[in-house]
Design an enzyme around this catalytic site. Structure first.
Site, PDB file in Angstrom:
ATOM      1  N   PRO A  71       0.888  -1.233  -0.052  1.00 37.00           N
ATOM      2  CG  PRO A  71       0.073  -1.076   2.316  1.00 37.00           C
ATOM      3  CD  PRO A  71       0.532  -2.064   1.246  1.00 37.00           C
ATOM      4  N   GLY A  77       7.264   2.249   3.036  1.00 30.20           N
ATOM      5  CA  GLY A  77       8.348   2.311   1.989  1.00 30.20           C
ATOM      6  C   GLY A  77       8.220   2.147   0.531  1.00 30.20           C
ATOM      7  CB  SER A  78       4.879   1.925  -1.456  1.00 29.41           C
ATOM      8  OG  SER A  78       4.478   3.254  -1.601  1.00 29.41           O
ATOM      9  CB  SER A  79       7.868   6.427  -2.874  1.00 30.43           C
ATOM     10  OG  SER A  79       8.827   6.710  -1.532  1.00 30.43           O
ATOM     11  CG  ASP A 123      11.806   4.494   3.584  1.00 37.52           C
ATOM     12  OD1 ASP A 123      12.082   4.682   4.706  1.00 37.52           O
ATOM     13  OD2 ASP A 123      10.661   5.089   3.254  1.00 37.52           O
TER      14      ASP A 123
HETATM   15  O1  PMV Z   1       6.859   6.900   7.814  1.00 38.51           O
HETATM   16  P1  PMV Z   1       8.427   6.488   7.472  1.00 38.51           P
HETATM   17  O2  PMV Z   1       8.153   5.078   7.036  1.00 38.51           O
HETATM   18  O3  PMV Z   1       8.734   7.160   6.201  1.00 38.51           O
HETATM   19  O4  PMV Z   1       9.316   6.642   8.679  1.00 38.51           O
HETATM   20  C1  PMV Z   1       9.621   7.966   8.913  1.00 38.51           C
HETATM   21  C2  PMV Z   1      10.858   7.432   9.988  1.00 38.51           C
HETATM   22  C3  PMV Z   1      11.085   8.766  10.670  1.00 38.51           C
HETATM   23  O5  PMV Z   1      12.058   8.370  11.627  1.00 38.51           O
HETATM   24  C4  PMV Z   1      10.031   9.463  11.381  1.00 38.51           C
HETATM   25  C5  PMV Z   1      11.829   9.832   9.783  1.00 38.51           C
HETATM   26  C6  PMV Z   1      13.176   9.264   9.208  1.00 38.51           C
HETATM   27  O6  PMV Z   1      13.782  10.044   8.279  1.00 38.51           O
HETATM   28  O7  PMV Z   1      13.927   8.559   9.631  1.00 38.51           O
END
Ligand code: PMV
Length: 286
Positions: A71, A77-79, A123
């Site tokens: 989703p 991390g889909s993008s 990601d």
């Molecule tokens: O929501 P996500 O999976 O993009 O995770 C963000 C994770 C944070 O620690 C809040 C931000 C980051 O850049 O690591």
């Protein structure tokens, strides 16, 4: 024609604290995105800014077909997975001889460009290499894999990572005496968790603690609380939000035999459940 796939990711511990140089643990997970790239003379217009930038940065043109089981906009991390799979397929189709490291680097450049500077390199790294990843001192290192049984619960409440990161930053600027101890406690939980990968009960307890600390940072959401509680009642060792919070997804660490029960409890609480485990492969040719 070349088809490559790449996995999504969850944060097991340490999100938000990693923004302040604290350690974090992320894991590549099974739902994958797969992308087919074909060399064509006159490619039709591409609608995704991620894919458009993949072609721009590699200096080639082609047509693309995406098939995703992940989703989007839910913190999985889909993008990054789309970007990594696209770059890997471009690399293959056009014989660019890029190494994994190059793919992860270019994918991060693409994410940074599209997300206007606020992308996290985690990601794209996790999606490229797969496995269990330790983020420490703003660097990423692959840890030995662990077969955790994870159930993801998607609240289907949309959130904006950049806004949540900004909100925590503001809270910290105005209340360092309150916020710094919370970040230190998240750091302690993350470090202790690494010493307890083989003790799932303790690990689950640490997830519960990490969840409460994230709530203390102000990134909780009633829908996340509902799914986390449902998963715990369904027999999980522990549960927490994953990623930026404010909606998005939660994860539950489960005994193998309770995966379906936890998933059913999440669905009964209006969440969308995904039963998953580690993906150790990262980007792969299909
Ligand atoms: O929501 P996500 O999976 O993009 O995770 C963000 C994770 C944070 O620690 C809040 C931000 C980051 O850049 O690591």
């Amino acid at each position: 024609m070349a088809t490559w796939s790449a996995p999504g990711k969850v944060f097991l511990f340490g999100e938000h604290a990693v923004v302040y140089g604290k350690p974090g643990i992320a894991m590549a997970i099974k739902p994958r995105v797969s992308v087919t790239v074909r060399k064509v003379r006159n490619p039709s217009k591409i609608n995704s800014p991620y894919i458009e930038n993949c072609f721009e940065l590699t200096g080639v043109t082609g047509s693309v077909y995406i098939h995703s089981q992940l989703p989007s906009s839910s913190g999985l991390g889909s993008s990054a997975a789309v970007t990594v799979a696209t770059l890997s397929a471009i690399n293959d189709e056009f014989n660019l001889s890029l190494e994994k490291k190059d793919i992860a680097d270019i994918a991060y450049q693409v994410e940074k460009k599209v997300q206007r500077g606020r992308a996290s390199p985690t990601d794209t790294f996790v999606s490229t290499y797969g496995g269990l990843i330790l983020i420490k001192d703003n660097k990423r290192r692959i840890l030995p894999p662990e077969n955790f049984n994870i159930v993801i619960g998607n609240t289907l409440v949309s959130h904006k990572t950049s806004e949540l990161v900004e909100m925590v930053g503001e809270f910290r600027r105005t209340n360092p005496l309150v916020v710094d101890p919370i970040l230190n406690a998240i750091e302690a939980v993350t470090i202790r968790s690494m010493h307890n990968f083989n003790n799932l009960k303790v690990l689950g307890r640490y997830m519960d603690v990490n969840h409460s600390l994230l709530e203390a940072l102000g990134v909780g959401h009633p829908a996340l609380t509902r799914l986390v509680n449902a998963a715990r009642s369904g027999g999980a060792y522990g549960a927490k939000m994953t990623g930026a919070g404010g909606g998005g997804c939660m994860i539950a660490l489960c005994p193998k035999r309770s995966k379906s029960r936890v998933a059913a409890a999440i669905e009964a609480a209006d969440g969308k459940a995904i039963i998953t485990t580690i993906d150790t492969e990262g980007a792969r040719r299909e």
